[in-house]
Write an enzyme that holds these catalytic residues in place. Structure first.
Site, PDB file in Angstrom:
ATOM      1  N   LYS A  58       0.785  -1.240   0.000  1.00  0.00           N
ATOM      2  CA  LYS A  58       0.000   0.000   0.000  1.00  0.00           C
ATOM      3  C   LYS A  58       0.818   1.292   0.000  1.00  0.00           C
ATOM      4  O   LYS A  58       0.302   2.371   0.312  1.00  0.00           O
ATOM      5  CB  LYS A  58      -1.012   0.044   1.157  1.00  0.00           C
ATOM      6  N   HIS A 117       7.154  -7.312  -2.128  1.00  0.00           N
ATOM      7  CA  HIS A 117       6.891  -6.663  -0.833  1.00  0.00           C
ATOM      8  C   HIS A 117       7.818  -7.219   0.250  1.00  0.00           C
ATOM      9  O   HIS A 117       7.620  -6.935   1.433  1.00  0.00           O
ATOM     10  CB  HIS A 117       5.443  -6.931  -0.391  1.00  0.00           C
ATOM     11  N   SER A 147      -4.843   2.334   4.468  1.00  0.00           N
ATOM     12  CA  SER A 147      -4.989   1.751   3.134  1.00  0.00           C
ATOM     13  C   SER A 147      -4.954   0.217   3.215  1.00  0.00           C
ATOM     14  O   SER A 147      -5.741  -0.482   2.556  1.00  0.00           O
ATOM     15  CB  SER A 147      -3.867   2.280   2.237  1.00  0.00           C
TER      16      SER A 147
HETATM   17  P1  A3P Z   1      -5.323   4.443  -0.722  1.00  0.00           P
HETATM   18  O1  A3P Z   1      -5.889   3.147  -0.258  1.00  0.00           O
HETATM   19  O2  A3P Z   1      -4.895   5.321   0.426  1.00  0.00           O
HETATM   20  O3  A3P Z   1      -6.193   5.169  -1.667  1.00  0.00           O
HETATM   21  P2  A3P Z   1      -0.222  -0.245  -3.694  1.00  0.00           P
HETATM   22  O4  A3P Z   1      -0.185  -0.046  -5.157  1.00  0.00           O
HETATM   23  O5  A3P Z   1       1.125  -0.306  -3.045  1.00  0.00           O
HETATM   24  O6  A3P Z   1      -1.109  -1.382  -3.314  1.00  0.00           O
HETATM   25  O7  A3P Z   1      -0.847   1.072  -3.056  1.00  0.00           O
HETATM   26  C1  A3P Z   1      -2.190   1.412  -3.238  1.00  0.00           C
HETATM   27  C2  A3P Z   1      -2.397   2.789  -2.658  1.00  0.00           C
HETATM   28  O8  A3P Z   1      -1.793   3.744  -3.546  1.00  0.00           O
HETATM   29  C3  A3P Z   1      -3.873   3.162  -2.582  1.00  0.00           C
HETATM   30  O9  A3P Z   1      -3.969   4.104  -1.518  1.00  0.00           O
HETATM   31  C4  A3P Z   1      -4.078   3.790  -3.948  1.00  0.00           C
HETATM   32  O10 A3P Z   1      -5.214   4.603  -4.033  1.00  0.00           O
HETATM   33  C5  A3P Z   1      -2.792   4.633  -4.044  1.00  0.00           C
HETATM   34  N1  A3P Z   1      -2.462   5.000  -5.423  1.00  0.00           N
HETATM   35  C6  A3P Z   1      -2.429   4.213  -6.514  1.00  0.00           C
HETATM   36  N2  A3P Z   1      -2.141   4.932  -7.609  1.00  0.00           N
HETATM   37  C7  A3P Z   1      -1.980   6.199  -7.196  1.00  0.00           C
HETATM   38  C8  A3P Z   1      -1.692   7.429  -7.872  1.00  0.00           C
HETATM   39  N3  A3P Z   1      -1.511   7.484  -9.191  1.00  0.00           N
HETATM   40  N4  A3P Z   1      -1.622   8.568  -7.126  1.00  0.00           N
HETATM   41  C9  A3P Z   1      -1.804   8.534  -5.798  1.00  0.00           C
HETATM   42  N5  A3P Z   1      -2.096   7.407  -5.103  1.00  0.00           N
HETATM   43  C10 A3P Z   1      -2.183   6.255  -5.803  1.00  0.00           C
END
Ligand code: A3P
Length: 304
Positions: A58, A117, A147
């Site tokens: 996340k 991860h 998240s």
């Molecule tokens: P939130 O749950 O706070 O919205 P990962 O890819 O490591 O699983 O992380 C997912 C998190 O990154 C989610 O956070 C997602 O919304 C956010 N995320 C993904 N793409 C993004 C972007 N282009 N800009 C900002 N946040 C992004």
């Protein structure tokens, strides 16, 4: 059949899908299917031109994956393979979802870009031996915890959380999948002094995406024109990735991820933790940060 009603296949799959349980691998909490395949993962053979994108879950992994994939394709999203990001940049621990995941990864043409991860001490040794480049993305612990909580709710390859309070307690104790966030961010921070690791903060990417994309490009030895840089910034904006089926994970079947419970692209902000944390919980996390990250030089911004 109405569009909202699940098909028979989905109903069967949903009911037969078993969420994993948590076990320990070398002292780090993991989902059981990773532990079952640990020996093959540990023996994974990296190649010198492999590029690794490493994160605690996340932290903005998908965002960085999309940026790197476009950078590697001359800045043109149209030149990237038109398949979901999780096929373009596979997950090292992917056998979690597919029994042949590791073999597929091994057969991938070079140069490979791989996501993981794993905490630094659990990375298969060949990545260090081959001196592979690595990009680590870190996000502040409070937004990461929120998240990850919502991700546990919608992602059936993680244990189902009982409540936010219980989840946070487990998060603070490191008793969740991929272990302690504190150890993770610190372990990779300490490793960057002895290995080619670019350490990037989610909050910096939010604040100034163009600057951070430039840093990534430089690390990869790529030159960007102003217009290509702007194109990448636009393409990887949260709103655009949220509606892009190749990046928003809606390509996963509903029995694996249920976006009606919580979308994968949820909020994409810094500071949403304030909607979930009590003052006492926030202070508790701050205190553990002081204790475990103190003296490392690693600090996080929780508001922008
Ligand atoms: P939130 O749950 O706070 O919205 P990962 O890819 O490591 O699983 O992380 C997912 C998190 O990154 C989610 O956070 C997602 O919304 C956010 N995320 C993904 N793409 C993004 C972007 N282009 N800009 C900002 N946040 C992004």
């Amino acid at each position: 059949m109405s569009g909202d009603r699940p098909s028979k296949v989905t109903e069967v799959s949903l009911s037969s899908f078993k969420r994993p349980t948590l076990v320990e691998v070398k002292g780090v909490t993991m989902v059981d299917n990773i532990e079952e395949n640990w020996d093959s993962l540990w023996a994974f053979q990296a190649k010198p031109d492999d590029l690794l994108i490493c994160t605690y879950p996340k932290a903005g992994t998908t965002w960085m994956q999309e940026i790197v994939d476009i950078l590697q394709h001359g800045g043109d999203p149209g030149k990237c393979a038109q398949v979901p990001i999780f096929h373009r940049i596979p997950f090292l621990e992917k056998f979690q979802f597919s029994p042949t995941g590791l073999e597929e990864l091994e057969a991938m043409p070079s140069p490979r870009i791989i996501k993981t991860h794993l905490p630094v001490q659990l990375l298969p040794p060949s990545f260090w031996e081959q001196n592979c480049k690595m990009i680590y993305v870190a996000r502040n612990g409070k937004d990461t915890a929120v998240s990850y909580f919502h991700f546990h709710r919608m992602n059936h390859s993680l244990p189902e959380p009982t409540s936010w309070n219980q989840f946070l307690e487990d998060f603070l104790a490191g008793k969740i999948a991929w272990g302690s966030w504190f150890d993770h961010v610190r372990g990779w921070w300490d490793a960057k002094g002895r290995h080619p690791i670019l350490y990037v903060f989610y909050e910096d990417m939010k604040e100034n995406p163009a600057r951070e994309i430039q840093r990534v490009a430089q690390f990869l030895g790529l030159e960007l024109t102003e217009s290509i840089l702007n194109q990448i910034v636009q393409h990887t904006k949260f709103e655009n990735m949220k509606k892009n089926p190749l990046t928003n994970y809606t390509a996963k079947p509903r029995y694996a991820m249920d976006h009606t419970v919580s979308p994968f692209m949820r909020k994409g902000t810094t500071g949403d933790w304030k909607e979930h944390f009590t003052v006492a919980q926030s202070e508790q996390l701050d205190n553990i940060c002081d204790h475990l990250l103190g003296g490392s030089g690693l600090t996080f911004r929780t508001v922008l």
